[in-house]
Design an enzyme around this catalytic site. Structure first.
Site, PDB file in Angstrom:
ATOM      1  N   CYS A  97      39.777  43.710  38.167  1.00 48.20           N
ATOM      2  CA  CYS A  97      40.742  42.793  38.791  1.00 48.20           C
ATOM      3  C   CYS A  97      41.172  41.707  37.793  1.00 48.20           C
ATOM      4  O   CYS A  97      40.335  40.909  37.347  1.00 48.20           O
ATOM      5  CB  CYS A  97      40.111  42.167  40.031  1.00 48.20           C
ATOM      6  SG  CYS A  97      41.031  40.782  40.724  1.00 48.20           S
ATOM      7  N   CYS A 146      40.240  38.205  38.829  1.00 46.56           N
ATOM      8  CA  CYS A 146      38.805  37.938  38.698  1.00 46.56           C
ATOM      9  C   CYS A 146      38.443  37.588  37.255  1.00 46.56           C
ATOM     10  O   CYS A 146      37.640  36.690  36.994  1.00 46.56           O
ATOM     11  CB  CYS A 146      37.989  39.148  39.150  1.00 46.56           C
ATOM     12  SG  CYS A 146      38.203  39.585  40.891  1.00 46.56           S
TER      13      CYS A 146
END
Length: 515
Positions: free
Chosen positions: A74, A77
């Site tokens: 991600c 993230c």
């Protein structure tokens, strides 16, 4: 040139090219990490997975925990990681600015091993952060549970906002630039007897650190083998931590196999010693998840003060109040021999040996040994008090004192007597001091483990019940203790020796997991 030679040259060329590419990726990764995350690329947040999630959160001394659920693929993230780490470095690790308050962890939901764990928390987006008491995470979370003790952190998209959110929850005013540690419990360590309960983690860490030092410096030799065995026997019977008792028993059960008496008579004793140390490192004398770098009760205001030495003193005092009369002399010699052979500070070791040598008559009462150790500790404090005052090397927040002060034990001091100018000037009530030692290093110390201390008879016997296993450890004299320990060791030996055939495979598998 033959075809074989050409094939070898081609393989070498491919390997070299692959190595250069891999090395380039490593370098680029480090550079990229430094650009995104700042000048300090170290990870402070604790990586958790489905196999250690409950155990780590159960055993942490921290009051609160944060779990970040993310996916390594991600982009958001990856961008958020340096924000999360900037907050984590305040609370996690041996150099934490504010240790023991918030344990910051993360779980990678992109790994198959964590699929069920992430489902348990109804993770709906990445990154998703949860806050709550560490022990409450084992039950999971659902948006339907209004009574859940866990909360979703809804305003933590930057390091500043996350730290502000934390400050609001616990009424603190921490800042990202905090550097110098200020112990929140400096004043209460002296005035609040309940603070010693936090030292149960320090005793575990001091035990693990002492074992690490012994292995690191290869201090197990033919002449130190017996003193180490005696000290391990003492830990198995009377250590205040259940996981340190179990870990010490595992080491002791395997000690004869790993460290036989004739090891040093062999021409290959250097190789044998290295193999022994390698295997012993895998035993983890207080368990794999023992807190390291916290020093809750024993943390100084500076990185180079208190810590290990304080934790070791607390361990010795806690052992002294858990023995019976018949074990007093054995405990005395075990502790004296352990310090003499394994404490790395030469001057400290020599001073302690001199105090031990000054004892001319064997101890017959547990009370006398506990009071001797208390008196020896005060003798050390009195000596260091003068040295630190002249050299300015002491901890300004924790100056050495003659102990216990009146704030901790008013009944230990006579109400009338000469003015206190040092240990020799204090008029002590030794019976009251002994009662205080039992309460302080016995019952109160293990209260965080929910172990119950019971005073029996004249107060010289302490019975500990480990609520996690319902096992009762009852010291009943040296001979019976050795007999019971032998039975326990025999049972453990049967199990551990049955694993000998799989040990080599296990270590190979463990090594592969760490690649």
């Amino acid at each position: 040139m033959s075809l074989v030679h050409w094939i070898l040259i081609l393989n070498l060329w491919i390997l070299k090219a692959t190595s250069l590419q891999a090395g380039s990726r490593v370098v680029l990764r480090e550079i990229g990490h430094n650009i995104v995350g700042g000048s300090d690329p170290k990870d402070y947040a604790v990586e958790l997975n489905a196999t250690n999630f409950d155990a780590v959160l159960k055993d942490t001394p921290a009051t609160y925990a944060i779990v970040e659920f993310f996916a390594h693929w991600c982009p958001a993230c990856r961008n958020y990681k340096h924000h999360y780490e900037n907050v984590a470095k305040l609370f996690n690790g041996p150099n934490a600015v504010h240790p023991g308050i918030v344990l910051m962890t993360r779980v990678d939901c992109a790994l198959k091993i964590n699929s069920k764990l992430c489902d348990k928390f109804s993770v709906s987006h990445y990154p998703m952060l949860f806050w709550g008491p560490p022990t409450k995470f084992s039950a999971g979370w659902s948006s339907n549970k209004a009574q859940s003790k866990l909360r979703v952190i809804d305003d933590g998209r930057t390091a500043e906002r996350l730290l502000n959110w934390i400050n609001k929850q616990i009424g603190s005013s921490y800042g990202l630039e905090d550097e110098k540690f200020e112990n929140e419990h400096l004043s209460s360590n002296i005035s609040d007897p309940g603070q010693i309960a936090r030292a149960v983690y320090d005793v575990e860490e001091a035990t693990a650190a002492a074992f690490d030092i012994i292995l690191e410096h290869k201090m197990i030799k033919s002449e130190t083998r017996a003193p180490l065995i005696k000290f391990l026997q003492l830990l198995v019977a009377h250590h205040p931590s259940s996981r340190c008792r179990k870990g010490s028993a595992k080491v002791l059960v395997n000690f004869d196999d790993l460290c036989p008496l004739d090891m040093w008579s062999s021409d290959k004793h250097d190789v044998d010693t290295s193999n022994m140390i390698g295997v012993l490192r895998n035993f983890h004398i207080c368990g794999k998840d023992v807190p390291r770098g916290y020093w809750m009760f024993c943390r100084g205001s500076k990185n180079d003060t208190r810590g290990f030495s304080c934790g070791l003193w607390v361990l010795m005092h806690s052992l002294s109040v858990r023995i019976e009369d018949g074990e007093s002399q054995t405990a005395f010699t075990s502790i004296c021999d352990f310090i003499h052979n394994f404490f790395i500070c030469q001057e400290c070791r020599q001073h302690f040996y001199e105090m031990c040598s000054s004892v001319k008559s064997p101890f017959t009462k547990a009370r006398d040994f506990a009071l001797w150790l208390w008196s020896a500790h005060n003798e050390v404090n009195e000596r260091l008090m003068k040295e630190e005052a002249s050299l300015k090397t002491g901890d300004p927040k924790f100056p050495k004192i003659i102990w216990p002060p009146k704030q901790l034990c008013p009944s230990c001091h006579h109400s009338r007597g000469p003015k206190d100018k040092g240990g020799s000037q204090i008029n002590w009530k030794r019976d009251e001091v002994f009662k205080f030692l039992i309460s302080y290093y016995g019952n109160t110390l293990v209260s965080l483990y929910k172990e119950k201390g019971l005073l029996v008879g004249d107060g010289t016997t302490v019975i500990l019940e480990d609520s996690s296993t319902n096992a009762v450890v009852v010291p009943v004299g040296a001979a019976l203790a050795i007999a019971l320990a032998s039975c326990a060791f025999g049972a453990l030996a049967c199990y551990w020796r049955s694993q000998q055939k799989n040990r080599k495979y296990y270590h190979q598998l463990h090594s592969l997991k760490n690649i």
